[in-house]
Enzyme design. Structure first.
Site, PDB file in Angstrom:
ATOM      1  N   HIS A 244       0.835  -1.204   0.000  1.00  0.00           N
ATOM      2  CA  HIS A 244       0.000   0.000   0.000  1.00  0.00           C
ATOM      3  C   HIS A 244       0.868   1.252   0.000  1.00  0.00           C
ATOM      4  O   HIS A 244       2.075   1.197   0.264  1.00  0.00           O
ATOM      5  CB  HIS A 244      -0.901   0.032   1.236  1.00  0.00           C
ATOM      6  CG  HIS A 244      -0.160   0.283   2.507  1.00  0.00           C
ATOM      7  ND1 HIS A 244       0.642  -0.666   3.110  1.00  0.00           N
ATOM      8  CD2 HIS A 244      -0.070   1.387   3.308  1.00  0.00           C
ATOM      9  CE1 HIS A 244       1.187  -0.167   4.207  1.00  0.00           C
ATOM     10  NE2 HIS A 244       0.773   1.083   4.345  1.00  0.00           N
ATOM     11  N   HIS A 300       4.874   0.150  -0.035  1.00  0.00           N
ATOM     12  CA  HIS A 300       5.607  -0.648   0.938  1.00  0.00           C
ATOM     13  C   HIS A 300       4.703  -1.684   1.587  1.00  0.00           C
ATOM     14  O   HIS A 300       3.482  -1.654   1.425  1.00  0.00           O
ATOM     15  CB  HIS A 300       6.239   0.253   2.011  1.00  0.00           C
ATOM     16  CG  HIS A 300       5.265   1.132   2.729  1.00  0.00           C
ATOM     17  ND1 HIS A 300       4.657   2.223   2.140  1.00  0.00           N
ATOM     18  CD2 HIS A 300       4.768   1.078   3.992  1.00  0.00           C
ATOM     19  CE1 HIS A 300       3.848   2.816   3.001  1.00  0.00           C
ATOM     20  NE2 HIS A 300       3.886   2.134   4.135  1.00  0.00           N
ATOM     21  N   ARG A 310       7.557  -8.290  16.302  1.00  0.00           N
ATOM     22  CA  ARG A 310       8.148  -7.023  15.847  1.00  0.00           C
ATOM     23  C   ARG A 310       7.246  -5.872  16.269  1.00  0.00           C
ATOM     24  O   ARG A 310       6.019  -6.017  16.269  1.00  0.00           O
ATOM     25  CB  ARG A 310       8.311  -7.031  14.326  1.00  0.00           C
ATOM     26  CG  ARG A 310       8.766  -5.700  13.734  1.00  0.00           C
ATOM     27  CD  ARG A 310       8.971  -5.798  12.226  1.00  0.00           C
ATOM     28  NE  ARG A 310       9.324  -4.512  11.667  1.00  0.00           N
ATOM     29  CZ  ARG A 310       8.513  -3.747  10.933  1.00  0.00           C
ATOM     30  NH1 ARG A 310       7.282  -4.147  10.645  1.00  0.00           N
ATOM     31  NH2 ARG A 310       8.928  -2.586  10.459  1.00  0.00           N
TER      32      ARG A 310
END
Length: 378
Positions: A244, A300, A310
């Protein structure tokens, strides 16, 4: 465009079934399967070709007013923005202790009980704010493997009636989170200052008056989002965040050292390994329209990790909602060279929240939508 719009509108009331599946107390390293709603098309799962080799932009000289250093930094920024809209900055002036603390304090937030998260995702009148797990309150397929906690940050509290970050934390999570709210208030202030400085550097790189973009954004109301990506053993079918472009102007990302961010450049995916003490910056759709398409909005995604969770913090620079997005005359030869119509940030925000699921073609489809939705002659 029509299928993407209809998909969002039909899924907007999707049940929040993903919450218990992704919740920290439920998801462990023993997870053996991925529900179909988390599976992405093979075309979106193509592995990264290689590491993105872009120079880091040292901001120290620019922030100190050094003309030679400013010129060099603007050249690096321009080169990156013409290619893919992505760069990293070092010596950015943000206190490293504040960055570390903001990342660390995500733990108490995402470790809250499931029922508290559910209440915090539904009780606030602004549906954009609070917890969201896999965006399952809006969609029912191609869900991202992540949890988020979002809140607004008014650059100048006197302009809007948005509560301060501290007030939001206290009212949404409880008074015991007031001190954590203070930390994120300071973090947002630092991100605001850095993003406004970056708008000056971008203006210089485009041959404009240094303060052109800063004036547009300095009284804005931006978005802050905390991202938590749980472990996912079947990384070959799921994504932390799908491909997106951000609909906002600029994004400043602070991430841990696990890695997972990837950028699409030269028709291939490239990995972006974390760099200690560096911050990630990418151009969004609003700024692409503001410079008449000269700089690219960065495509990205975030891939999942089989062994480690993460976390990252994303600050999205936004103007006031009623500000009209229009490129400066210097970047437009004549009316026929305009690539995008005038629009307000509130129109683009409405499009991505109510009518369209953000992807790599959001700006193009928004342009068609906003033109078709206006009366003839406007």
């Amino acid at each position: 465009m029509d299928s993407n719009i209809s998909q969002l509108e039909s899924q907007e009331q999707a049940p929040n079934e993903a919450l218990p599946f992704l919740h920290a107390s439920k998801l462990t390293h023993k997870t053996l399967f991925v529900q179909s709603k988390f599976i992405w098309p093979k075309g979106d799962l193509v592995e990264a070709y290689e590491k993105l080799s872009e120079p880091h932009v040292d901001l120290e000289g620019f922030l100190k007013g050094d003309k030679k250093a400013t010129l060099e930094a603007s050249k690096l920024v321009r080169k990156a923005c013409l290619k893919h809209g992505f760069f990293q900055v070092t010596n950015h002036g943000v206190d490293q202790n504040l960055l570390a603390t903001a990342l660390h304090e995500m733990g108490p937030i995402f470790n809250l009980p499931f029922n508290v998260k559910t209440r915090a995702s539904q009780s606030h009148p602004a549906k954009m704010w609070g917890f969201s797990t896999a965006h399952s309150n809006r969609f029912s397929s191609k869900l991202p493997w992540k949890e988020t906690f979002s809140f607004g940050f008014d650059h100048c509290n006197s302009f809007n009636n948005e509560p301060s970050v501290v007030d939001f934390f206290s009212s949404t999570l409880g008074k015991e989170f007031k001190e954590i709210g203070v930390i994120y208030e300071k973090y947002c202030e630092a991100m605001r200052d850095l993003s406004l400085a970056l708008t000056e550097l971008l203006g210089i790189s485009l041959g404009l008056e240094r303060s052109h973009f800063r004036k547009f954004f300095e009284d804005g109301s931006s978005i802050m989002r905390l991202n938590s990506y749980p472990i996912c053993e079947q990384g070959g079918v799921a994504l932390g965040t799908g491909p997106h472009c951000d609909p906002t102007a600029l994004t400043i990302l602070h991430q841990d050292q696990v890695g997972g961010l990837e950028v699409f450049a030269n028709n291939q995916w490239h990995s972006v390994p974390p760099t200690p003490n560096a911050l990630v910056v990418n151009i969004g759709d609003l700024f692409m329209a503001q410079c008449n398409g000269e700089y690219k909005s960065c495509v990205h995604r975030a891939v999942v990790n089989n062994y480690k969770k993460r976390r990252s913090l994303a600050f999205f620079l936004c103007p006031r909602k009623n500000k009209v997005v229009r490129p400066p005359e210097k970047l437009v030869a004549d009316d026929e060279s305009r690539k995008y119509p005038d629009f307000s940030w509130s129109e683009l925000l409405e499009f991505t929240q109510k009518h369209y699921r953000a992807d790599a073609a959001t700006l193009q489809n928004f342009t068609k939508w906003v033109v078709s939705s206006r009366p003839c002659g406007h």
